[in-house]
Scaffold this active site. Structure first.
Site, short mmCIF file in Angstrom:
data_model
loop_
_atom_site.label_atom_id
_atom_site.label_comp_id
_atom_site.label_asym_id
_atom_site.label_seq_id
_atom_site.Cartn_x
_atom_site.Cartn_y
_atom_site.Cartn_z
CD GLN A 103 -2.39 -1.29 2.75
OE1 GLN A 103 -3.37 -0.65 3.11
NE2 GLN A 103 -1.79 -2.13 3.56
CB VAL A 105 3.03 6.12 -2.47
CG1 VAL A 105 1.55 5.81 -2.49
CG2 VAL A 105 3.36 7.10 -1.33
CG HIS A 121 -3.02 2.64 -1.56
ND1 HIS A 121 -3.02 2.58 -0.19
CD2 HIS A 121 -4.14 1.96 -1.95
CE1 HIS A 121 -4.08 1.90 0.24
NE2 HIS A 121 -4.76 1.51 -0.81
CG ASN A 217 1.25 -4.02 13.57
OD1 ASN A 217 1.60 -3.22 14.44
ND2 ASN A 217 0.52 -3.68 12.53
P1 OAD Z 1 -1.28 2.88 9.13
O1 OAD Z 1 -0.60 4.11 9.59
O2 OAD Z 1 -2.75 2.85 9.16
O3 OAD Z 1 -0.75 1.63 9.96
C1 OAD Z 1 0.62 1.39 10.13
C2 OAD Z 1 0.79 0.09 10.89
O4 OAD Z 1 2.19 -0.18 11.02
C3 OAD Z 1 0.22 0.13 12.31
O5 OAD Z 1 -0.54 -1.06 12.52
C4 OAD Z 1 1.47 0.14 13.19
O6 OAD Z 1 1.25 -0.52 14.44
C5 OAD Z 1 2.45 -0.62 12.33
N1 OAD Z 1 3.88 -0.34 12.59
C6 OAD Z 1 4.45 0.76 13.12
N2 OAD Z 1 5.78 0.62 13.18
C7 OAD Z 1 6.07 -0.60 12.67
C8 OAD Z 1 7.26 -1.35 12.47
N3 OAD Z 1 8.45 -0.86 12.78
N4 OAD Z 1 7.17 -2.58 11.92
C9 OAD Z 1 5.96 -3.10 11.59
N5 OAD Z 1 4.81 -2.44 11.76
C10 OAD Z 1 4.85 -1.22 12.29
O7 OAD Z 1 -0.72 2.58 7.65
P2 OAD Z 1 -1.36 1.63 6.52
O8 OAD Z 1 -2.00 0.45 7.13
O9 OAD Z 1 -0.30 1.41 5.51
O10 OAD Z 1 -3.69 5.24 1.86
O11 OAD Z 1 -2.47 2.60 5.94
C11 OAD Z 1 -3.22 2.18 4.84
C12 OAD Z 1 -3.52 3.36 3.95
O12 OAD Z 1 -4.09 4.41 4.72
C13 OAD Z 1 -2.28 4.02 3.33
O13 OAD Z 1 -1.81 3.34 2.19
C14 OAD Z 1 -2.80 5.38 2.99
C15 OAD Z 1 -3.55 5.69 4.26
O14 OAD Z 1 -4.59 6.61 4.13
C16 OAD Z 1 -3.76 6.23 0.95
O15 OAD Z 1 -3.14 7.26 1.04
C17 OAD Z 1 -4.70 5.90 -0.16
#
Ligand code: OAD
Length: 252
Positions: A103, A105, A121, A217
């Site tokens: 997801q 970019v 995305h 996670n």
């Molecule tokens: P989020 O910010 O929603 O979630 C990030 C996840 O990474 C959380 O569950 C954290 O606990 C976890 N995390 C943090 N540090 C970490 C580490 N060192 N190792 C592993 N995990 C870790 O981000 P996404 O799930 O990617 O979309 O969000 C999905 C979409 O929401 C994005 O692609 C973006 C956003 O709006 C668009 O812009 C279309």
């Protein structure tokens, strides 16, 4: 934890088809903010409706442009792949039929050596015209401009090649992701909160079709509860441990 790493490694080795879905967490250890971290996440500091929608872009194109240009510099010029990206690139060579869906970019998976990455995305280093949708190659001067550049063909505003809220995901990518999820014996889910659909639906789709879900996670959430194997911790630490374990098993 050791026994769960071993179990994850065994599941991955035995699988005929492995799919990995990554989110912002995989790039966190490269210094790129996630979206929903309560302190540092983009969406806890900025309004997604202003920065990631057609309406916001039309209302204040300069603000949107400058924000993406800052993120472009942060994620392409200043960031390097971390041990999690590197381990995933190596897993591609160790496992059968490995598909990486992200997801994110940024291009950190590719910089780490992953190939054929499915970017659900979009990609922050590509640009197109918001009116005629033709591709645009960004010059260095345009990158530092206060306003989006104008399209050479129709004069429309140039925008980053990322998917904004309310927009369709790229069709070929979503179809490839859906097929990979359905075909998976194991789905590795790394660093995503699993909140934004349709990407967030991929793990349950894979599970419905029989896949074992391995979630990595630091936080427990809905995805970790549905996963057969939850490995709690940063992906830059856990993924290299899985890779080591696979190498140990293969060497026996
Ligand atoms: P989020 O910010 O929603 O979630 C990030 C996840 O990474 C959380 O569950 C954290 O606990 C976890 N995390 C943090 N540090 C970490 C580490 N060192 N190792 C592993 N995990 C870790 O981000 P996404 O799930 O990617 O979309 O969000 C999905 C979409 O929401 C994005 O692609 C973006 C956003 O709006 C668009 O812009 C279309």
């Amino acid at each position: 934890m050791d026994s769960r790493i071993k179990e994850a490694a065994l599941q991955l080795i035995e699988a005929s088809t492995v799919t990995c879905l990554t989110g912002a967490g995989v790039s966190a250890e490269s210094g790129i903010s996630t979206f929903r971290d309560p302190q540092s996440g983009y969406w806890s500091q900025f309004d997604p409706e202003q920065l990631a929608s057609q309406r916001g872009f039309k209302r204040d194109p300069g603000l949107v442009w400058r924000w993406y240009m800052e993120r472009l510099v942060g994620s392409t010029i200043n960031a390097q792949p971390n041990p999690g990206h590197i381990a995933l690139a190596q897993l591609q060579n160790r496992l059968s039929n490995f598909t990486l869906i992200t997801q994110n970019v940024d291009n950190l998976h590719e910089q780490a050596g992953s190939t054929n990455v499915i970017h659900l995305h979009g990609n922050i280093s590509t640009f197109f015209c918001n009116s005629c949708r033709r591709d645009h190659i960004l010059s260095d001067a345009e990158r530092t401009d206060d306003l989006p550049p104008s399209c050479h063909h129709c004069g429309g505003m140039i925008r980053p090649g990322v998917v904004w809220f309310g927009e369709q995901l790229p069709r070929a990518e979503i179809e490839a992701a859906w097929s990979a999820a359905q075909a998976s014996d194991v789905m590795l889910v790394v660093g995503t909160s699993g909140i934004v659909y349709p990407a967030a639906g991929l793990p349950s789709l894979a599970q419905e079709f029989g896949a074992v879900i391995i979630d990595i996670n630091p936080e427990r959430d809905a995805l970790s509860s549905m996963a057969e194997i939850f490995l709690q911790g940063p992906s830059g630490e856990i993924l290299p441990q899985i890779l080591d374990e696979i190498d140990k098993i293969n060497a026996k």
